[in-house]
Design a protein around this motif. Structure first.
Motif, PDB file in Angstrom:
ATOM      1  N   ASP A 114      11.100  11.707  64.883  1.00  0.00           N
ATOM      2  CA  ASP A 114      11.750  12.725  64.048  1.00  0.00           C
ATOM      3  C   ASP A 114      12.579  13.723  64.844  1.00  0.00           C
ATOM      4  OD1 ASP A 114      10.486  11.421  62.028  1.00  0.00           O
ATOM      5  OD2 ASP A 114       9.000  12.982  61.614  1.00  0.00           O
ATOM      6  N   GLU A 115      12.492  13.641  66.169  1.00  0.00           N
ATOM      7  CA  GLU A 115      13.294  14.524  67.011  1.00  0.00           C
ATOM      8  C   GLU A 115      14.220  13.738  67.927  1.00  0.00           C
ATOM      9  OE1 GLU A 115      10.426  16.899  69.047  1.00  0.00           O
ATOM     10  OE2 GLU A 115       9.945  18.111  67.277  1.00  0.00           O
ATOM     11  N   ASN A 116      14.297  12.440  67.700  1.00  0.00           N
ATOM     12  CA  ASN A 116      15.087  11.581  68.582  1.00  0.00           C
ATOM     13  C   ASN A 116      15.808  10.525  67.763  1.00  0.00           C
ATOM     14  OD1 ASN A 116      16.047  10.702  71.100  1.00  0.00           O
ATOM     15  ND2 ASN A 116      14.401   9.194  71.306  1.00  0.00           N
ATOM     16  N   TYR A 117      17.091  10.756  67.525  1.00  0.00           N
ATOM     17  CA  TYR A 117      17.923   9.854  66.740  1.00  0.00           C
ATOM     18  C   TYR A 117      18.960   9.192  67.657  1.00  0.00           C
ATOM     19  CZ  TYR A 117      15.948  12.324  62.683  1.00  0.00           C
ATOM     20  OH  TYR A 117      15.106  12.853  61.744  1.00  0.00           O
ATOM     21  N   ALA A 118      19.871   8.419  67.071  1.00  0.00           N
ATOM     22  CA  ALA A 118      20.831   7.700  67.917  1.00  0.00           C
ATOM     23  C   ALA A 118      22.149   7.479  67.185  1.00  0.00           C
ATOM     24  CB  ALA A 118      20.265   6.345  68.350  1.00  0.00           C
ATOM     25  N   ILE A 119      23.150   7.211  67.984  1.00  0.00           N
ATOM     26  CA  ILE A 119      24.463   6.815  67.473  1.00  0.00           C
ATOM     27  C   ILE A 119      25.009   5.764  68.438  1.00  0.00           C
ATOM     28  CG2 ILE A 119      25.583   8.714  68.721  1.00  0.00           C
ATOM     29  CD1 ILE A 119      27.660   8.846  66.508  1.00  0.00           C
ATOM     30  N   ILE A 120      25.643   4.729  67.890  1.00  0.00           N
ATOM     31  CA  ILE A 120      26.264   3.710  68.738  1.00  0.00           C
ATOM     32  C   ILE A 120      27.603   4.244  69.219  1.00  0.00           C
ATOM     33  CG2 ILE A 120      27.217   1.395  68.852  1.00  0.00           C
ATOM     34  CD1 ILE A 120      24.222   1.321  68.655  1.00  0.00           C
ATOM     35  N   GLY A 121      27.805   4.208  70.527  1.00  0.00           N
ATOM     36  CA  GLY A 121      29.050   4.668  71.114  1.00  0.00           C
ATOM     37  C   GLY A 121      29.944   3.496  71.493  1.00  0.00           C
ATOM     38  N   TYR A 122      31.036   3.336  70.770  1.00  0.00           N
ATOM     39  CA  TYR A 122      31.989   2.260  71.046  1.00  0.00           C
ATOM     40  C   TYR A 122      33.001   2.698  72.095  1.00  0.00           C
ATOM     41  CZ  TYR A 122      30.265  -0.625  67.274  1.00  0.00           C
ATOM     42  OH  TYR A 122      29.468  -1.420  66.496  1.00  0.00           O
ATOM     43  N   PRO A 145      45.639  12.278  77.856  1.00  0.00           N
ATOM     44  CA  PRO A 145      45.115  10.924  78.075  1.00  0.00           C
ATOM     45  C   PRO A 145      43.610  10.825  77.821  1.00  0.00           C
ATOM     46  CG  PRO A 145      45.518  12.019  80.177  1.00  0.00           C
ATOM     47  CD  PRO A 145      46.064  12.925  79.118  1.00  0.00           C
ATOM     48  N   LEU A 146      43.204   9.652  77.374  1.00  0.00           N
ATOM     49  CA  LEU A 146      41.794   9.316  77.226  1.00  0.00           C
ATOM     50  C   LEU A 146      41.554   7.982  77.921  1.00  0.00           C
ATOM     51  CD1 LEU A 146      41.331  10.110  73.422  1.00  0.00           C
ATOM     52  CD2 LEU A 146      40.260  11.371  75.304  1.00  0.00           C
ATOM     53  N   THR A 147      40.346   7.780  78.448  1.00  0.00           N
ATOM     54  CA  THR A 147      40.051   6.528  79.121  1.00  0.00           C
ATOM     55  C   THR A 147      39.680   5.443  78.116  1.00  0.00           C
ATOM     56  OG1 THR A 147      37.699   7.061  79.389  1.00  0.00           O
ATOM     57  CG2 THR A 147      39.208   7.775  81.139  1.00  0.00           C
ATOM     58  N   PHE A 148      39.824   4.203  78.533  1.00  0.00           N
ATOM     59  CA  PHE A 148      39.509   3.050  77.684  1.00  0.00           C
ATOM     60  C   PHE A 148      38.072   3.104  77.209  1.00  0.00           C
ATOM     61  CE2 PHE A 148      38.062  -1.231  76.840  1.00  0.00           C
ATOM     62  CZ  PHE A 148      39.139  -1.860  76.224  1.00  0.00           C
ATOM     63  N   ASP A 149      37.149   3.512  78.108  1.00  0.00           N
ATOM     64  CA  ASP A 149      35.728   3.482  77.769  1.00  0.00           C
ATOM     65  C   ASP A 149      35.183   4.812  77.252  1.00  0.00           C
ATOM     66  OD1 ASP A 149      35.892   4.847  80.140  1.00  0.00           O
ATOM     67  OD2 ASP A 149      34.438   3.607  81.229  1.00  0.00           O
ATOM     68  N   THR A 150      36.053   5.722  76.841  1.00  0.00           N
ATOM     69  CA  THR A 150      35.590   6.954  76.195  1.00  0.00           C
ATOM     70  C   THR A 150      34.734   6.586  74.985  1.00  0.00           C
ATOM     71  OG1 THR A 150      37.542   8.221  76.844  1.00  0.00           O
ATOM     72  CG2 THR A 150      36.317   9.021  74.936  1.00  0.00           C
ATOM     73  N   PRO A 151      33.488   7.100  74.885  1.00  0.00           N
ATOM     74  CA  PRO A 151      32.650   6.729  73.740  1.00  0.00           C
ATOM     75  C   PRO A 151      33.117   7.400  72.453  1.00  0.00           C
ATOM     76  CG  PRO A 151      31.507   8.336  75.119  1.00  0.00           C
ATOM     77  CD  PRO A 151      32.772   7.971  75.841  1.00  0.00           C
ATOM     78  N   VAL A 152      33.204   6.605  71.388  1.00  0.00           N
ATOM     79  CA  VAL A 152      33.593   7.143  70.083  1.00  0.00           C
ATOM     80  C   VAL A 152      32.603   6.665  69.021  1.00  0.00           C
ATOM     81  CG1 VAL A 152      36.044   7.348  70.627  1.00  0.00           C
ATOM     82  CG2 VAL A 152      35.188   5.220  69.633  1.00  0.00           C
ATOM     83  N   SER A 153      32.469   7.471  67.990  1.00  0.00           N
ATOM     84  CA  SER A 153      31.592   7.131  66.870  1.00  0.00           C
ATOM     85  C   SER A 153      32.359   6.341  65.824  1.00  0.00           C
ATOM     86  CB  SER A 153      31.041   8.410  66.234  1.00  0.00           C
ATOM     87  OG  SER A 153      30.470   8.136  64.974  1.00  0.00           O
ATOM     88  N   MET A 154      31.739   5.237  65.370  1.00  0.00           N
ATOM     89  CA  MET A 154      32.299   4.469  64.256  1.00  0.00           C
ATOM     90  C   MET A 154      31.319   4.489  63.079  1.00  0.00           C
ATOM     91  SD  MET A 154      35.088   3.878  65.733  1.00  0.00           S
ATOM     92  CE  MET A 154      35.841   3.071  64.344  1.00  0.00           C
ATOM     93  N   ASN A 155      30.561   5.567  62.992  1.00  0.00           N
ATOM     94  CA  ASN A 155      29.638   5.805  61.874  1.00  0.00           C
ATOM     95  C   ASN A 155      28.483   4.807  61.836  1.00  0.00           C
ATOM     96  OD1 ASN A 155      29.499   7.966  60.074  1.00  0.00           O
ATOM     97  ND2 ASN A 155      30.012   6.696  58.312  1.00  0.00           N
ATOM     98  N   PHE A 156      27.893   4.553  63.000  1.00  0.00           N
ATOM     99  CA  PHE A 156      26.713   3.687  63.117  1.00  0.00           C
ATOM    100  C   PHE A 156      25.589   4.564  63.681  1.00  0.00           C
ATOM    101  CE2 PHE A 156      25.607  -0.995  64.209  1.00  0.00           C
ATOM    102  CZ  PHE A 156      24.269  -0.770  63.961  1.00  0.00           C
ATOM    103  N   TRP A 157      24.731   5.067  62.777  1.00  0.00           N
ATOM    104  CA  TRP A 157      23.718   6.069  63.117  1.00  0.00           C
ATOM    105  C   TRP A 157      22.313   5.524  62.947  1.00  0.00           C
ATOM    106  CZ3 TRP A 157      25.385  11.153  64.355  1.00  0.00           C
ATOM    107  CH2 TRP A 157      26.735  11.418  64.096  1.00  0.00           C
ATOM    108  N   GLY A 158      21.374   6.020  63.758  1.00  0.00           N
ATOM    109  CA  GLY A 158      19.977   5.654  63.631  1.00  0.00           C
ATOM    110  C   GLY A 158      19.105   6.871  63.373  1.00  0.00           C
TER     111      GLY A 158
END
Length: 299
Positions: free
Chosen positions: A142-150, A201-214
């Protein structure tokens, strides 16, 4: 108890021109949702819950019930405009839904286990479901959630700029902030975002959210409290939307929960306009030719 996959499928799809949620993209008329559910089953999820508009129910059941029977438990919940269920007695007129965070509240009575949330019209890739499954079964609380970083570079369009939630993380790879960059595009060999006519500029591997949450079900209580305040505060703003990142922002700022940013190498693709359909079909065919999916998912 196995985790649940919650699919946001109540959107109006106005720019697409039809119900893209159940439009066919695979070689046997598979929807994008089919591929997400296929990956979720493979990863070990035990149930899928569709958030839909009530008038879509028959179309969805016809599309999914028979093929998923015996493979995964299926449930449907409806996103509607009834505010009394949240303790709001004031009449607030709306023509469009209240947004993605309001949508997940529709499932608060049917989900009792850790779960993840995805968009119906986004193709996420198996690696993301596998990693989310591992998180939900070994780390989530309940205090530890997640998001997939693309990786940003794997979410861009060849046909114009995109809007992405750029994630900032600390040394432990926990989310500290999401900044919505509304104009990101390729420029020569680089990636930039434009703001106030200035390119950064942004790098290729900059993490972004695509609305995939845990999440765990504890998030429903927090979300309901936040939504009550949001609805009253925005009662005169018929286009204001209560989005999932607002939940994350609140929990992070109040130190109520952390969000682990889980990196994935998966190629993301999605569909917004009718013109996107051939590109999505081509991308799916490439994955099939590479052996990542069978030609027919459910046969």
């Amino acid at each position: 108890m196995k985790p649940t996959l919650l699919i946001l499928a109540a959107g109006m799809a106005s720019r697409y021109g039809s119900m893209k949620q159940i439009d066919g993209f695979g070689p046997n008329n598979e929807t994008i949702i089919d591929y997400s559910i296929y990956d979720a089953i493979k990863a070990g999820f035990g149930k899928v819950v569709f958030i839909i508009k009530e008038e879509f129910a028959d179309s969805f059941k016809e599309r999914f019930n028979a093929k998923l029977n015996g493979k995964i438990e299926v449930d449907y919940v409806f996103q509607n405009f009834d505010l009394k269920q949240f303790g709001i007695d004031e009449e607030i007129y709306r023509e469009k839904p209240w947004g993605t965070a309001h949508a997940i509240l529709s499932a608060r009575n049917v989900i009792k286990e850790p779960f993840c949330v995805i968009n119906a019209d986004d193709f996420y890739g198996y690696d993301s479901f596998k990693k989310m499954m591992t998180f939900l079964t070994t780390e989530a609380n309940d205090e530890n959630y997640a998001i997939i970083g693309y990786q940003l570079g794997k979410t861009l369009s060849e046909y114009g700029s995109v809007s992405r939630g750029v994630c900032e993380v600390d040394q432990a790879q926990n989310l500290t902030n999401i900044t919505e960059r509304t104009k990101i595009y390729k420029k020569d060999a680089a990636i930039v975002f434009e703001e106030n006519e200035t390119e950064t500029p942004l790098t290729f591997d900059t993490p972004v959210s695509m609305n995939f949450w845990g999440f765990t079900p504890a998030v429903f209580k927090t979300t309901e409290e936040l939504f009550r305040a949001f609805a009253i505060e925005n009662k005169d703003k018929p286009k204001a939307e209560f989005f999932i990142p607002l939940i994350g922002e609140n929990l992070i700022k109040t130190d109520a929960a952390k969000f682990k940013v889980i990196p994935t190498n998966s190629q993301w693709f999605g569909v917004t306009y009718k013109e996107d359909k051939p590109l999505v079909q081509e991308s799916i065919n490439k994955l099939i030719n590479n052996g990542e999916y069978p030609t027919s998912l459910w046969s």
